[in-house]
Every structure is written in C-alpha cells, then in structure tokens.
Design a protein around this motif. Sequence first.
Motif, short mmCIF file in Angstrom:
data_model
loop_
_atom_site.label_atom_id
_atom_site.label_comp_id
_atom_site.label_asym_id
_atom_site.label_seq_id
_atom_site.Cartn_x
_atom_site.Cartn_y
_atom_site.Cartn_z
N GLN A 179 0.83 -1.20 0.00
CA GLN A 179 0.00 0.00 0.00
C GLN A 179 0.87 1.25 0.00
O GLN A 179 0.53 2.25 -0.60
CB GLN A 179 -0.95 0.01 1.21
N ILE B 263 0.67 -0.80 -12.60
CA ILE B 263 1.09 -2.02 -11.89
C ILE B 263 0.02 -2.44 -10.88
O ILE B 263 -0.27 -3.63 -10.73
CB ILE B 263 2.44 -1.79 -11.16
N PHE B 264 -0.58 -1.46 -10.20
CA PHE B 264 -1.54 -1.80 -9.14
C PHE B 264 -2.99 -1.91 -9.62
O PHE B 264 -3.88 -2.15 -8.82
CB PHE B 264 -1.42 -0.82 -7.96
N THR B 265 -3.21 -1.68 -10.91
CA THR B 265 -4.57 -1.92 -11.41
C THR B 265 -4.59 -3.05 -12.43
O THR B 265 -5.44 -3.93 -12.35
CB THR B 265 -5.19 -0.65 -12.05
N ALA B 266 -3.65 -3.05 -13.35
CA ALA B 266 -3.64 -4.12 -14.36
C ALA B 266 -2.20 -4.39 -14.80
O ALA B 266 -1.79 -3.99 -15.89
CB ALA B 266 -4.50 -3.70 -15.55
N PRO B 267 -1.43 -5.09 -13.96
CA PRO B 267 -0.04 -5.38 -14.35
C PRO B 267 0.00 -6.30 -15.57
O PRO B 267 -0.95 -7.06 -15.80
CB PRO B 267 0.54 -6.08 -13.11
N GLU C 18 1.19 -9.67 -10.65
CA GLU C 18 -0.18 -9.69 -10.14
C GLU C 18 -0.29 -10.61 -8.93
O GLU C 18 -0.89 -10.27 -7.92
CB GLU C 18 -1.13 -10.15 -11.25
N ILE D 247 1.50 -8.84 -5.84
CA ILE D 247 0.85 -7.68 -5.22
C ILE D 247 -0.52 -8.01 -4.64
O ILE D 247 -1.01 -7.31 -3.76
CB ILE D 247 0.77 -6.46 -6.16
N THR D 248 -1.13 -9.10 -5.15
CA THR D 248 -2.42 -9.48 -4.58
C THR D 248 -2.27 -10.51 -3.46
O THR D 248 -3.26 -10.97 -2.90
CB THR D 248 -3.37 -10.05 -5.66
N GLY D 249 -1.02 -10.88 -3.17
CA GLY D 249 -0.78 -11.81 -2.07
C GLY D 249 -1.04 -13.27 -2.42
O GLY D 249 -1.24 -14.10 -1.54
N ARG D 250 -1.06 -13.58 -3.72
CA ARG D 250 -1.30 -14.98 -4.11
C ARG D 250 0.01 -15.75 -4.27
O ARG D 250 0.01 -16.89 -4.67
CB ARG D 250 -2.04 -15.04 -5.45
N PHE D 251 1.11 -15.08 -3.99
CA PHE D 251 2.42 -15.62 -4.28
C PHE D 251 2.79 -16.75 -3.33
O PHE D 251 2.49 -16.70 -2.16
CB PHE D 251 3.43 -14.49 -4.12
#
Lengths: 252, 254
Positions: A208, A234-238, A244, A247-251
């Motif tokens: 954030q 990057i924070f809307t449509a990488p 993606e 930054i969305t924590g799916r890593f």
Amino acid sequence: MKEAKIVTRDLTLHYGLKMALNSINLHIPEKEVTAFIGPSGCGKSTFLRCLNRMNDLIPSVHIKGEILIDGLDIYQKKIDVVNLRKKIGMVFQKSNPFAKSIFENVAYGPKINGISDKKKLTEIVESSLKNAAIWDEVKDRMHDSALGLSGGQQQRLCIARTLAVEPEIILMDEPASALDPISTGKIEELIFELKKKYTIVIVTHNMQQAARVSDHTAFFYLGELIEFGKTRKIFTAPDIKQTEEYITGRFG
Amino acid sequence: MERHFELELQKLNRRVIKMGNLVAFQVHNAFDALLRGDVELAEQIIENDRKVDKLDTKIDKLCQRIFALTQPVATDLRLIMSSLKMNNDLERMGDHAVTIAQKSEGVSEYRDIIDELHIDELVKMTDMIVNDVITILNTRNTAFVKDIFDLAQAIEEKAQGISAKIIEEMMHKTEVIVVATNLIVIITAIERLAGYSTNIAESIVFIVDGRIMKHKKKNFESPAGTSASVTETPAEPAPDQTGDPTSEATPSEG
C-alpha cells in the motif's frame, strides 16, 4: 515518463558465486518516486545499494554492467565515491542519528564538506529541518540530544541530515517500516513533497505504501526485474502474471 | 497460498451471478407478461423486485467491506469495482423489468398493435442479449462480447424504428395516444435493457484484462479465433429460466 536520472544496463551482481542480480536494465526517472518491491531476498535492496556503491564495502561482491547517473558511469575508476554519496543520499530502515545534538546531526555533513561559517550552517540546518517537515517540532530544542527524539522524528532528522548536503537522489531502504502509522504518514507526505526537488528510490515491503507514494514501481523476483511501469498501471492491471500474484498476495 | 479474503471474493462473485440470474428471470417474465397479456405474472414481477433490491444492498455492503478491510489491487480491485458497477446496472435492469410489467397491463387489450409493430421480435432479441450477458458473467468468456455489442446496436436500431412508427400512428389516430404512450415507455425500457447489458459486458472485459471499453466499443476486438454466438457454446449452462433463479451453487451466505 520524465528523463531518466539513473540508467542501469545489464547490471549483474554476484555475492561470491551466488548471483543476486541478473542483467537488470532500468530507467529511473528524474524527480519522481520509484518504488522497488518484491519478496525478501529478491535483490531489491542489493540493487538499491548498487546505486551509491554501498556494495563496494562487501569484499565478495562482483558487479558487471553499467549504472549511469546523469549519463556518467558511477563504476568508473576515476569516480570519487565520497562525492558520489554526497550526490546520492540514503535513508535506512532504522533511524541512525549520531549521539550529538539535533543541530550537530544536520550540520555534520556540511561541516565535513568544508562549511564552517556559523550563520551559513544555521541556515542550512533550518532549511533542511523545514524541508524534512520536522522544524516546528525541534526548533526550540536544537541543542538537545537527537537520541531523545521519537522514532518518527529521528527518521525525519536523518532525512534532514541527508538533505543538508544537497543531494540530487535520495535512496530509502524501508524508511517507515519501524514506525507507527502517524509517523509513517508523515514520512509518506514528506516523500511526496521531496520529489519536487529530488529523485527518490524507495524499497518497501508495504504494497500500500508503494502504491501511495510512488510514480513508478519495479517488481523484483529472484534477482530478476520482472516488471517495471507506472504504479497506477502495476496496481490496477499489471502485464506480468507474477507481478499480479505478488501484489495481490497470491504468491508462493 | 490460500488468501483469507479469497472466500469473500468468491462470495461476491456468487452474489453478482445470483443477481444476474434473478434479473434475467425478471426480464424474461416481464416479456412473457407483455406478449401474453398476463396481468397476474406482471404483478408477481413487481412483487419480486424486492428480492432484487435486497440483493443489491447486500452486494454493495459486501464490496464496501472488502474495500475497507483488504485494500484490493490489480485483479481483485477490478473484480470489486466491476461488481459494484454491474450490481448497479443489474438493479436498474430489474427496475426496467418492473416498468415493462406495469405498462403491460395498459396495453394488454391491444394485441393487434403489438403484433403489427413486431414487438415480439424486439423482445426476442433483448431476451437473448440479457441471457448472453449473464452467461458471460458466469463464464468470463470475453470472446462473445463483440456479439453482445453488435446485438445491442441492432436492438437500438429496431427500437428506434418501432418508436418512430408509434409516433406516426399517434399523429394520425388520437384514440391510440394512451396505449401508444405506454408502448413508447415499454420500448424505451427494452432499449435500456440492451444498454445495461453492454455495460455489464464492458465490466467483464475490465475484470478479465483491465481494458476500459466504455466509449470504445467500436474498437473492441475479441480474443483470436472466436466468433460463435455465445448461446451456441456456453462454457457453463445458461441460467435456467424455468428454475429458481435465486439458487446458488454454494449455500453458505454470510
């Protein structure tokens, strides 16, 4: 995008045999904020430290490629590293004021750069503290120890100390990670103000924060630069799936 | 890695699909009421609009909660932003279904005029676009979005043609003014249903790949190698018009 202040070309770095950065090509625009994001060990802090040759202090480090600042390769032999670091200030995760007065902390850099005139030093200290948005909080206790300040104030004092030597670039390695939300907010507002005059590069684990303060974001992973672009993109449509997922924590 | 708010996003997705099915059901019934002059069915549609409104509020609240608590970015951000927008569009479509139902009572005595104007053809096209868009909402298959835009254009042209005929009729026969006015309201509502369907298709494109299609529909290109009609090859069954539109695959709802 504004003109590039810092350009890296095929920058590769090894710690001994281990490759920490693999052929990084990046254009960091002038007078904007560029955030480096990525999981721990991805190379973002290593890359940041290359920009003012801090890695020179580590014997096992080998660097290939080029880093150009204003078109000049900073790894040329003739480069004076002390002058380079005057041009490129750095703020660390943990504030590190000297065990001296508030005034002396800020005056220290100009003094070792040869400024001895008391009036001139006072002017530099005042303007640096004002630009670091801490003047009002310390103006009546300039000769108190800097160690008596709160964590957030100490960090802004360190920023003032950086500004006092008139840098062009400010590198920030997680400058607010040890601070409470109020102090973090102040640092972020300060970054927003400082970019009018300085090129700022910030390493942060706080997504954030990267989204709030930066104009451009570079995502590093396993020593590679995965994606670099406008923060709003990057924070809307990488473009890259890995970005993606991170930054969305799916890593992971 | 399973994210704790993944369940919230899944819930949101289910609710928007549920809303889509419910509204498509309302629209389909409104068309039935209009073409068959079924006053009882029309009243049922008006009554059912409460369900649409209730679900609209639930979706809004869920989006608000996810925004406040998770600071979504990228695909999550696009999903939540679009869900809010699609929810709003669907709720308005529900209102238009109610308008058609209400006005159908006033035109039920005039079957000959409805037949003469070929309103049944317009209704068929609009029922199709609503179903197609709900299918895309389920499948996220943007290959068919171009078909939706084209169909909406055809509906708009047909609706304008019918409206022009009604106005011409009104000019010559003053005795039809009341029924003609009701019909114009119905035709306008039908046209708006097609408009909202294209809005939803645009939102789905935004969710899938971040493209903003608003004001740029003419430039839209479907992903390569796709041109079939959505109704021919849905990846999942289209909403069942005869079944319960409010049923969900997963029963738990918070």
